[in-house]
Write an enzyme that holds these catalytic residues in place. Sequence first.
Site, PDB file in Angstrom:
ATOM      1  N   ALA A 202      -6.372  18.550  -7.130  1.00 39.82           N
ATOM      2  CA  ALA A 202      -5.360  19.111  -6.222  1.00 39.82           C
ATOM      3  C   ALA A 202      -4.210  18.122  -6.051  1.00 39.82           C
ATOM      4  O   ALA A 202      -3.028  18.508  -6.035  1.00 39.82           O
ATOM      5  CB  ALA A 202      -5.992  19.441  -4.873  1.00 39.82           C
TER       6      ALA A 202
ATOM      7  N   TYR B 134      -9.068  15.284  -6.296  1.00 40.00           N
ATOM      8  CA  TYR B 134      -8.258  14.602  -7.328  1.00 40.00           C
ATOM      9  C   TYR B 134      -7.353  15.594  -8.065  1.00 40.00           C
ATOM     10  O   TYR B 134      -6.156  15.373  -8.211  1.00 40.00           O
ATOM     11  CB  TYR B 134      -9.193  13.895  -8.310  1.00 40.00           C
ATOM     12  CG  TYR B 134      -8.487  13.092  -9.374  1.00 40.00           C
ATOM     13  CD1 TYR B 134      -7.934  11.844  -9.089  1.00 40.00           C
ATOM     14  CD2 TYR B 134      -8.373  13.578 -10.677  1.00 40.00           C
ATOM     15  CE1 TYR B 134      -7.287  11.110 -10.064  1.00 40.00           C
ATOM     16  CE2 TYR B 134      -7.733  12.852 -11.663  1.00 40.00           C
ATOM     17  CZ  TYR B 134      -7.195  11.604 -11.355  1.00 40.00           C
ATOM     18  OH  TYR B 134      -6.546  10.884 -12.331  1.00 40.00           O
TER      19      TYR B 134
ATOM     20  N   ASN C  60       0.861  -1.178   0.000  1.00 43.56           N
ATOM     21  CA  ASN C  60       0.000   0.000   0.000  1.00 43.56           C
ATOM     22  C   ASN C  60       0.898   1.228   0.000  1.00 43.56           C
ATOM     23  O   ASN C  60       1.681   1.438   0.931  1.00 43.56           O
ATOM     24  CB  ASN C  60      -0.899  -0.008   1.243  1.00 43.56           C
ATOM     25  CG  ASN C  60      -1.946   1.092   1.192  1.00 43.56           C
ATOM     26  OD1 ASN C  60      -1.734   2.145   0.568  1.00 43.56           O
ATOM     27  ND2 ASN C  60      -3.066   0.861   1.824  1.00 43.56           N
TER      28      ASN C  60
ATOM     29  N   SER D  53      -2.496  14.078 -14.425  1.00 45.83           N
ATOM     30  CA  SER D  53      -3.730  14.039 -15.218  1.00 45.83           C
ATOM     31  C   SER D  53      -3.895  15.364 -15.948  1.00 45.83           C
ATOM     32  O   SER D  53      -3.476  16.412 -15.425  1.00 45.83           O
ATOM     33  CB  SER D  53      -4.935  13.832 -14.303  1.00 45.83           C
ATOM     34  OG  SER D  53      -6.145  14.019 -15.020  1.00 45.83           O
TER      35      SER D  53
HETATM   36  N1  LIG Z   1      -7.694   6.237 -16.739  1.00 47.22           N
HETATM   37  C1  LIG Z   1      -7.727   7.558 -16.919  1.00 47.22           C
HETATM   38  O1  LIG Z   1      -8.576   8.076 -17.649  1.00 47.22           O
HETATM   39  C2  LIG Z   1      -6.690   8.438 -16.256  1.00 47.22           C
HETATM   40  C3  LIG Z   1      -6.587   9.759 -16.693  1.00 47.22           C
HETATM   41  C4  LIG Z   1      -5.656  10.596 -16.094  1.00 47.22           C
HETATM   42  C5  LIG Z   1      -4.836  10.104 -15.097  1.00 47.22           C
HETATM   43  N2  LIG Z   1      -4.956   8.810 -14.684  1.00 47.22           N
HETATM   44  C6  LIG Z   1      -4.055   8.348 -13.622  1.00 47.22           C
HETATM   45  O2  LIG Z   1      -3.335   7.240 -14.096  1.00 47.22           O
HETATM   46  C7  LIG Z   1      -2.913   6.446 -12.991  1.00 47.22           C
HETATM   47  C8  LIG Z   1      -3.252   4.996 -13.280  1.00 47.22           C
HETATM   48  O3  LIG Z   1      -4.655   4.897 -13.344  1.00 47.22           O
HETATM   49  P1  LIG Z   1      -5.400   3.780 -14.201  1.00 47.22           P
HETATM   50  O4  LIG Z   1      -6.394   4.469 -15.023  1.00 47.22           O
HETATM   51  O5  LIG Z   1      -4.420   2.869 -14.810  1.00 47.22           O
HETATM   52  O6  LIG Z   1      -6.221   3.077 -13.000  1.00 47.22           O
HETATM   53  P2  LIG Z   1      -6.343   1.571 -12.521  1.00 47.22           P
HETATM   54  O7  LIG Z   1      -7.385   1.605 -11.450  1.00 47.22           O
HETATM   55  O8  LIG Z   1      -6.514   0.664 -13.663  1.00 47.22           O
HETATM   56  O9  LIG Z   1      -4.900   1.270 -11.871  1.00 47.22           O
HETATM   57  C9  LIG Z   1      -4.504   1.885 -10.682  1.00 47.22           C
HETATM   58  C10 LIG Z   1      -3.807   0.835  -9.811  1.00 47.22           C
HETATM   59  O10 LIG Z   1      -3.328   1.493  -8.631  1.00 47.22           O
HETATM   60  C11 LIG Z   1      -3.508   0.603  -7.553  1.00 47.22           C
HETATM   61  N3  LIG Z   1      -3.562   1.362  -6.306  1.00 47.22           N
HETATM   62  C12 LIG Z   1      -4.502   2.245  -5.906  1.00 47.22           C
HETATM   63  N4  LIG Z   1      -4.229   2.706  -4.689  1.00 47.22           N
HETATM   64  C13 LIG Z   1      -3.061   2.116  -4.300  1.00 47.22           C
HETATM   65  C14 LIG Z   1      -2.262   2.195  -3.144  1.00 47.22           C
HETATM   66  N5  LIG Z   1      -2.604   2.957  -2.094  1.00 47.22           N
HETATM   67  N6  LIG Z   1      -1.128   1.458  -3.088  1.00 47.22           N
HETATM   68  C15 LIG Z   1      -0.787   0.652  -4.108  1.00 47.22           C
HETATM   69  N7  LIG Z   1      -1.507   0.524  -5.237  1.00 47.22           N
HETATM   70  C16 LIG Z   1      -2.643   1.253  -5.324  1.00 47.22           C
HETATM   71  C17 LIG Z   1      -4.823  -0.095  -7.848  1.00 47.22           C
HETATM   72  O11 LIG Z   1      -4.932  -1.325  -7.116  1.00 47.22           O
HETATM   73  C18 LIG Z   1      -4.721  -0.303  -9.349  1.00 47.22           C
HETATM   74  O12 LIG Z   1      -4.144  -1.563  -9.659  1.00 47.22           O
HETATM   75  C19 LIG Z   1      -3.620   7.011 -11.758  1.00 47.22           C
HETATM   76  O13 LIG Z   1      -2.714   7.815 -11.031  1.00 47.22           O
HETATM   77  C20 LIG Z   1      -4.729   7.865 -12.351  1.00 47.22           C
HETATM   78  O14 LIG Z   1      -5.077   8.932 -11.507  1.00 47.22           O
HETATM   79  C21 LIG Z   1      -5.846   7.973 -15.252  1.00 47.22           C
END
Ligand SMILES: NC(=O)c1ccc[n+]([C@@H]2O[C@H](COP(=O)([O-])OP(=O)(O)OC[C@H]3O[C@@H](n4cnc5c(N)ncnc54)[C@H](O)[C@@H]3O)[C@@H](O)[C@H]2O)c1
Length: 250
Positions: free
Chosen positions: A158, A156, A63, A143
Amino acid sequence: MQSLNAKVIAVTGGASGIGRATVIEALSQGANVLAGDMNGVALKALADETENLAGRLHTVEMNATSPEDVTDYVAGGVQEFGRIDGLLVSAGITRGAPILEMSHEDWHFVLDVNLSGAFSVMQAVARQMVAQGDGGSIVAITSDLAITGQVGGGNYVASKGGLISLVKTFALELGRRQIRANTIAPGATDTPLLQVTAPQEFIDDWVQHAPLGRLGDPRDHAEMASFLLSDASAWITGQTFPVNGGSVMP
Ligand SMILES: NC(=O)c1ccc[n+]([C@@H]2O[C@H](COP(=O)([O-])OP(=O)(O)OC[C@H]3O[C@@H](n4cnc5c(N)ncnc54)[C@H](O)[C@@H]3O)[C@@H](O)[C@H]2O)c1
């Protein structure tokens, strides 16, 4: 073209979405990969899927908000592979509410994972890179909403804006040690996070207005992350790279 061959790359949030795609891309380029995530089931599925590369993939259930977990994650990676050359911070969550209704619990929950958790991992890996003495590359996923703001996502945006500023400070403080730090700012990308949190009308509207007319694929970001983690980007630090299909033009 430089690649990640023989580098050791750590990825948090490595079990899903953008992190997972980067783990697979780095493995395919010949890297050793330290995939950390709090979702142990998804990590196991990733390890099973990449079975033939298992010697180069080390998975750790962790975590990012726990300093003890972060310490163990980095130490475990160094024990397994001897060093860490690059880090992608992809672990992130969202839990939104309008500003006037947002609870302090929701505020802290998102800031703790997306900003404080990112800081812990980046600091621990940077300390390891400094000890190694031959540079490194840190990349964090922010993002495009950090640039535009988001109705109902004050916590988010921020956290993601804070991450951009934090990464610039890593770049400033660690540049003379040849440790680089950059961010990728994705637009809406087809991952479980988007599927679970965004209404279909939002996605349809987003695609309709995006110049390239489609959602991002996690591999779009894996390509950029691989470039920034490789020596091909040796003179790039402190920057934010929009990977968003043209949806936001900062
Ligand atoms: N998908 C989108 O549209 C998008 C757009 C902009 C930014 N993002 C950013 O991209 C990044 C990846 O997101 P994604 O879309 O691949 O999401 P996702 O949910 O597919 O993957 C995120 C992963 O992070 C893990 N996670 C969450 N909290 C955690 C913690 N405290 N410790 C360890 N692992 C943890 C989750 O278990 C998950 O496997 C994130 O930071 C998200 O904010 C995503």
